[in-house]
Motif scaffolding. Structure first.
Motif, PDB file in Angstrom:
ATOM      1  N   LEU A 202      46.653  80.734 -18.237  1.00 23.63           N
ATOM      2  CA  LEU A 202      45.909  80.037 -19.191  1.00 23.63           C
ATOM      3  C   LEU A 202      46.137  80.905 -20.781  1.00 23.63           C
ATOM      4  O   LEU A 202      46.087  82.052 -20.828  1.00 23.63           O
ATOM      5  CB  LEU A 202      44.469  80.150 -18.855  1.00 23.63           C
ATOM      6  N   SER A 203      46.403  80.232 -21.710  1.00 24.77           N
ATOM      7  CA  SER A 203      46.782  80.755 -22.862  1.00 24.77           C
ATOM      8  C   SER A 203      45.948  80.362 -24.221  1.00 24.77           C
ATOM      9  O   SER A 203      46.000  80.856 -25.197  1.00 24.77           O
ATOM     10  CB  SER A 203      48.221  80.498 -23.297  1.00 24.77           C
ATOM     11  N   GLY A 204      45.363  78.749 -24.156  1.00 25.09           N
ATOM     12  CA  GLY A 204      44.575  78.508 -25.078  1.00 25.09           C
ATOM     13  C   GLY A 204      43.503  77.488 -24.225  1.00 25.09           C
ATOM     14  O   GLY A 204      43.753  76.889 -23.592  1.00 25.09           O
ATOM     15  N   ILE A 205      42.216  77.501 -24.997  1.00 24.55           N
ATOM     16  CA  ILE A 205      41.383  76.311 -24.784  1.00 24.55           C
ATOM     17  C   ILE A 205      40.527  75.945 -25.834  1.00 24.55           C
ATOM     18  O   ILE A 205      40.474  76.622 -26.867  1.00 24.55           O
ATOM     19  CB  ILE A 205      40.247  76.791 -23.490  1.00 24.55           C
ATOM     20  N   GLY A 206      40.001  74.829 -25.697  1.00 18.70           N
ATOM     21  CA  GLY A 206      39.170  74.021 -26.639  1.00 18.70           C
ATOM     22  C   GLY A 206      38.333  72.996 -26.205  1.00 18.70           C
ATOM     23  O   GLY A 206      38.472  72.541 -25.020  1.00 18.70           O
ATOM     24  N   VAL A 207      37.564  72.324 -26.975  1.00 17.89           N
ATOM     25  CA  VAL A 207      36.475  71.285 -26.685  1.00 17.89           C
ATOM     26  C   VAL A 207      36.426  70.344 -28.080  1.00 17.89           C
ATOM     27  O   VAL A 207      36.455  70.912 -29.044  1.00 17.89           O
ATOM     28  CB  VAL A 207      35.240  71.870 -26.553  1.00 17.89           C
ATOM     29  N   ASP A 208      36.002  69.190 -27.679  1.00 13.96           N
ATOM     30  CA  ASP A 208      35.933  68.237 -28.684  1.00 13.96           C
ATOM     31  C   ASP A 208      34.464  68.086 -28.905  1.00 13.96           C
ATOM     32  O   ASP A 208      33.639  68.683 -28.083  1.00 13.96           O
ATOM     33  CB  ASP A 208      36.786  66.964 -28.490  1.00 13.96           C
ATOM     34  N   ALA A 209      33.953  67.019 -29.854  1.00 12.48           N
ATOM     35  CA  ALA A 209      32.690  66.894 -30.039  1.00 12.48           C
ATOM     36  C   ALA A 209      31.938  66.321 -28.467  1.00 12.48           C
ATOM     37  O   ALA A 209      30.673  66.313 -28.668  1.00 12.48           O
ATOM     38  CB  ALA A 209      32.445  65.778 -31.152  1.00 12.48           C
ATOM     39  N   LYS A 210      32.609  65.789 -27.785  1.00 12.73           N
ATOM     40  CA  LYS A 210      32.146  65.191 -26.426  1.00 12.73           C
ATOM     41  C   LYS A 210      32.352  65.971 -25.500  1.00 12.73           C
ATOM     42  O   LYS A 210      31.871  65.660 -24.420  1.00 12.73           O
ATOM     43  CB  LYS A 210      32.723  63.845 -26.105  1.00 12.73           C
ATOM     44  N   ASN A 211      32.707  67.386 -25.678  1.00 16.16           N
ATOM     45  CA  ASN A 211      32.602  68.296 -24.659  1.00 16.16           C
ATOM     46  C   ASN A 211      33.743  67.970 -23.643  1.00 16.16           C
ATOM     47  O   ASN A 211      33.921  68.467 -22.382  1.00 16.16           O
ATOM     48  CB  ASN A 211      31.651  68.465 -24.003  1.00 16.16           C
ATOM     49  N   ASN A 212      34.840  67.021 -23.983  1.00 16.35           N
ATOM     50  CA  ASN A 212      36.129  67.037 -23.277  1.00 16.35           C
ATOM     51  C   ASN A 212      36.716  68.195 -23.334  1.00 16.35           C
ATOM     52  O   ASN A 212      36.837  69.139 -24.687  1.00 16.35           O
ATOM     53  CB  ASN A 212      36.948  66.012 -23.655  1.00 16.35           C
ATOM     54  N   LEU A 213      37.374  68.849 -22.461  1.00 13.29           N
ATOM     55  CA  LEU A 213      37.994  70.267 -22.323  1.00 13.29           C
ATOM     56  C   LEU A 213      39.467  70.214 -22.379  1.00 13.29           C
ATOM     57  O   LEU A 213      40.045  68.984 -21.844  1.00 13.29           O
ATOM     58  CB  LEU A 213      37.752  71.019 -21.022  1.00 13.29           C
ATOM     59  N   TYR A 214      40.033  70.989 -23.265  1.00 10.07           N
ATOM     60  CA  TYR A 214      41.316  70.955 -23.174  1.00 10.07           C
ATOM     61  C   TYR A 214      42.201  72.304 -23.133  1.00 10.07           C
ATOM     62  O   TYR A 214      41.534  73.517 -23.384  1.00 10.07           O
ATOM     63  CB  TYR A 214      41.776  70.749 -24.939  1.00 10.07           C
ATOM     64  N   VAL A 215      43.410  72.381 -22.306  1.00 11.88           N
ATOM     65  CA  VAL A 215      43.706  73.731 -21.935  1.00 11.88           C
ATOM     66  C   VAL A 215      45.012  73.734 -22.320  1.00 11.88           C
ATOM     67  O   VAL A 215      45.855  73.019 -21.798  1.00 11.88           O
ATOM     68  CB  VAL A 215      43.588  73.817 -20.250  1.00 11.88           C
ATOM     69  N   ALA A 216      45.737  75.021 -22.530  1.00 14.30           N
ATOM     70  CA  ALA A 216      46.940  75.174 -22.744  1.00 14.30           C
ATOM     71  C   ALA A 216      47.417  76.287 -21.798  1.00 14.30           C
ATOM     72  O   ALA A 216      46.720  77.480 -21.565  1.00 14.30           O
ATOM     73  CB  ALA A 216      47.386  75.830 -24.076  1.00 14.30           C
TER      74      ALA A 216
END
Length: 716
Positions: free
Chosen positions: A321-335
């Motif tokens: 895991l090198s990066g994570i993020g979320v959008d306004a709907k709390n969908n998760l994004y993972v690098a």
């Protein structure tokens, strides 16, 4: 691709053959102008789900890339070449995208005052771009950089340090964390042990506070305080703490034992999500509220890709895991980059998104860089690269034939793996010996040969088994290696690590540093082209009690260079026909230091090499025109079935010869499926081939420009 490509200056006049261009290892082939970079270190996600990624290096300039709903949208540009590189952090606010970058001076050739660092120096800092047009830099007073009219004066220098190769990581002057609101930009200055705060509009420094080796940053739910990952200075430990905008400590998170936080984000429910790049390979979830907090829950399979079945990719099986993020709907994004923070070798990128209920929404991959491919002849639907395994369905359309089927690396169990250090890039060769599969790989310049075994208990993981090096390898890896001499290592105790008494020094007593080539034949014999010296052959001598292939340097067979060669750079031996194929230089076609890495100007075939005769059948004068634009030479050669394949370095143009007569029969070039383009073939052994049972040939060519391997499909 059914194509007639016009001849380049100095190029062969051979007819273009009928074939299809395909590829493996990247979601995109560049036919539509897109690709996934191979070493994403950080991501920033806008509320609408647009993902911006950052990588220190992408061969074709996509360090800052953009994705939305699993679709590649392009890149920000101006982060590659002429002194520019990417970095390890990225963030944004309503107006701007901020990304960590590195700025050099091309060995002192870039000299405009304030635009470039002085010769011998390099800057690490932040580029500011317009959020609605990330190719446009947003200048500010005191901004540096004249990297093109669109990004002039939009670079903020944070650290100036002595220039050094990226592999030299002692000072770590990188910008290791960024986060921002609409008023302020927060910067982790790892080298100076502090958080720096800048005005988001003027980019002038407002304040700073000390923090030991800060890394990932995230804006807290109040929009003003920040969460920071930082080192503790105790046994390599890390801590995650919250600070107000002036540096006053507010809160701590209590991490599980063994956790190695690599990225952090706060979702719209005020939950703190931390990417754990330690052995758990999970995302740690902390609930909102005051006081120190412990983990409430986790996201992802414990152990990630290394959980049973070991090495197999899949949803929620995270891999570095090198990066994570979320959008306004709390969908998760993972690098994921296979290693987390600052990997020693580029092991590939996966970008994924998951809905709040854990369902994978999309996933894209860029898994290969400076890599080759080889078909497992005992299982032709399986292909190995240097670090990955793929399953093939040859009935599918171009670029869709492959499916990622496993990683070959486990940095926790086998941290000394050759793949994670020097022997990471070039030619994989998969061989079946005594009923067991073994992987042999070389480094980019063929200085060494790595050997790996497989064990069902380790899944797809390649276990370090042996290594032969032409020379002592600079640095502190591998441990215990002999000095100032070539050597052989075998994993005598079966633990996959270098042991003090597991080496044999080369009886030649010399350090052979020349760039040449290796070949492992179907019987496990190792052939070594040693430049102007000799050709050396190491017979396979069976397996030891741990299943490692055995070789003995004292039992090597040495061969003088065959006429007419004065230097041999590539060698390949066919066991079934007792045929040796050699490429190199002759008195009439002499070596030149300007083309030091190439295969050579001449290729020859010799029959009866081991079993008697050594009859010279023919010479091939390989394409060679250093005055052509682009340069026309031959980087790599490979014989398979009825043909010899020779690839040019610049455009991946493959010349095809009849292996019985040496006659050139045609040419293969990148097709429209990959944008009629390729990066430089940069490894000494950058081509391989396989003849399928139906007579179709698969020809694999290194294509590091856009994180993939080309696969030409040709049926004579």
């Amino acid at each position: 691709m059914l194509g007639m490509i016009g001849s380049l200056s100095g190029a062969s006049a051979a007819a273009t053959l009928t074939y299809t261009t395909s590829w493996i290892g990247n979601t995109y082939g560049y036919g539509d102008g897109h690709w996934v970079p191979c070493d994403v270190r950080a991501i920033y996600v806008k509320p609408d789900g647009t993902v911006y990624s950052n990588a220190p290096w992408d061969e074709s300039g996509a360090e800052i890339s953009i994705f939305k709903d699993g679709v590649a949208l392009g890149n920000a540009g101006h982060t590659h070449g002429w002194g520019n590189e990417g970095g390890d952090a990225i963030t944004g606010n309503a107006r701007y995208l901020y990304a960590a970058v590195r700025v050099g001076n091309e060995g002192g050739h870039l000299k405009l005052l304030d635009n470039w660092p002085d010769k011998g120096k390099v800057w690490y800092g932040v580029t500011r771009r317009a959020m609605d047009d990330v190719e446009s830099g947003q200048s500010f007073q005191g901004g540096r950089g004249n990297f093109g009219s669109k990004v002039s004066r939009s670079f903020l220098a944070i650290n100036e340090v002595a220039d050094a190769p990226e592999t030299v990581d002692v000072e770590r002057p990188y910008v290791t964390g960024l986060t921002a609101n609409n008023q302020e930009l927060f910067v982790s200055n790892y080298l100076r042990n502090r958080i720096e705060v800048y005005d988001a509009e003027t980019m002038q420094k407002k304040r700073e506070w000390p923090l030991p080796h800060p890394q990932g940053l995230a804006l807290a739910a109040d929009g003003h305080s920040i969460w920071a990952i930082h080192e503790t200075g105790i046994n390599g430990g890390k801590s995650v703490d919250r600070y107000d905008g002036t540096g006053r400590h507010m809160q701590s998170l209590i991490l599980p034992s063994g956790a190695n936080p690599s990225a952090i984000v706060v979702d719209s429910n005020d939950r703190v999500l931390i990417a754990d790049s330690g052995v758990s390979q999970q995302i740690l979830v902390f609930t909102p509220g005051a006081g120190n907090k412990i983990v409430e829950s986790t996201i992802g399979v414990k152990g990630g890709i290394l959980a049973d079945p070991r090495g197999m990719p899949g949803p929620m099986r995270f891999n570095g895991l090198s990066g994570i993020g979320v959008d306004a709907k709390n969908n998760l994004y993972v690098a994921e980059n296979g290693a987390g923070l600052r990997p020693a070798a580029m092991t590939g990128t996966t970008l994924e998104s998951y809905s709040p209920d854990g369902k994978r929404r999309w996933s894209v991959d860029g898994l290969l860089w400076v890599d080759g491919a080889d078909v497992d002849r005992s299982d032709p639907e399986t292909i190995y690269s240097n670090m990955q395994r793929f399953k093939m369905d040859y009935a599918r359309p171009p670029g869709k034939e492959w499916r990622w089927d496993g990683t070959l690396t486990d940095r926790f169990k086998y941290p000394e793996s050759l793949m994670l250090h020097r022997i990471a890039n070039s030619a994989p060769m998969i061989r079946k010996l005594h009923g067991h599969s073994f992987l042999f790989t070389t480094d980019m310049y063929s200085h060494a040969l790595g050997i790996y075994r497989f064990d069902a208990r380790d899944g797809t993981i390649a276990i370090p088994s042996g290594m032969i090096s032409r020379q002592t390898i600079p640095g502190d890896w591998p441990r215990f290696q002999p000095k100032n001499v070539g050597w052989l290592w075998r994993d005598a105790d079966g633990n996959g690590a270098f042991g003090q008494n597991e080496y044999t020094a080369d009886p030649d007593g010399v350090d052979v540093s020349s760039c040449a080539g290796w070949w492992v034949d179907s019987d496990g014999g190792i052939w070594e082209a040693r430049g102007t010296s000799r050709i050396r052959y190491l017979p396979f001598q069976g397996l030891d009690s741990h299943g490692n292939p055995m070789y003995d340097l004292t039992q090597a067979k040495e061969f003088d260079l065959p006429r007419p060669f004065t230097q041999v750079n590539r060698v390949q031996y066919d066991v079934d026909t007792d045929t040796l194929y050699v490429a190199g230089y002759t008195t009439d076609a002499a070596y030149s230091k300007e083309t030091w890495k190439e295969a050579g100007k001449v290729m020859a075939r010799y029959d009866g090499w081991l079993r008697g005769g050594k009859k010279h059948r023919y010479n091939i004068n390989l394409p060679w025109n250093v005055a052509a634009k682009p340069i026309q030479t031959i980087m790599s050669v490979y014989q398979e079935g009825d043909y010899i394949f020779a690839v040019e370095p610049v455009l991946a143009r493959v010349h095809v010869y009849d292996s019985a007569t040496g006659r050139e029969i045609g040419l293969i070039v990148p097709g429209k499926e990959v944008g009629a383009a390729s990066g430089w073939v940069d490894t000494t052994q950058g081509i391989s081939a396989y003849r399928r049972p139906d007579g179709e040939y698969l020809i694999f060519v290194e294509e590091d420009a856009r994180a993939k391997v080309l696969m030409y499909r040709w049926k004579p």
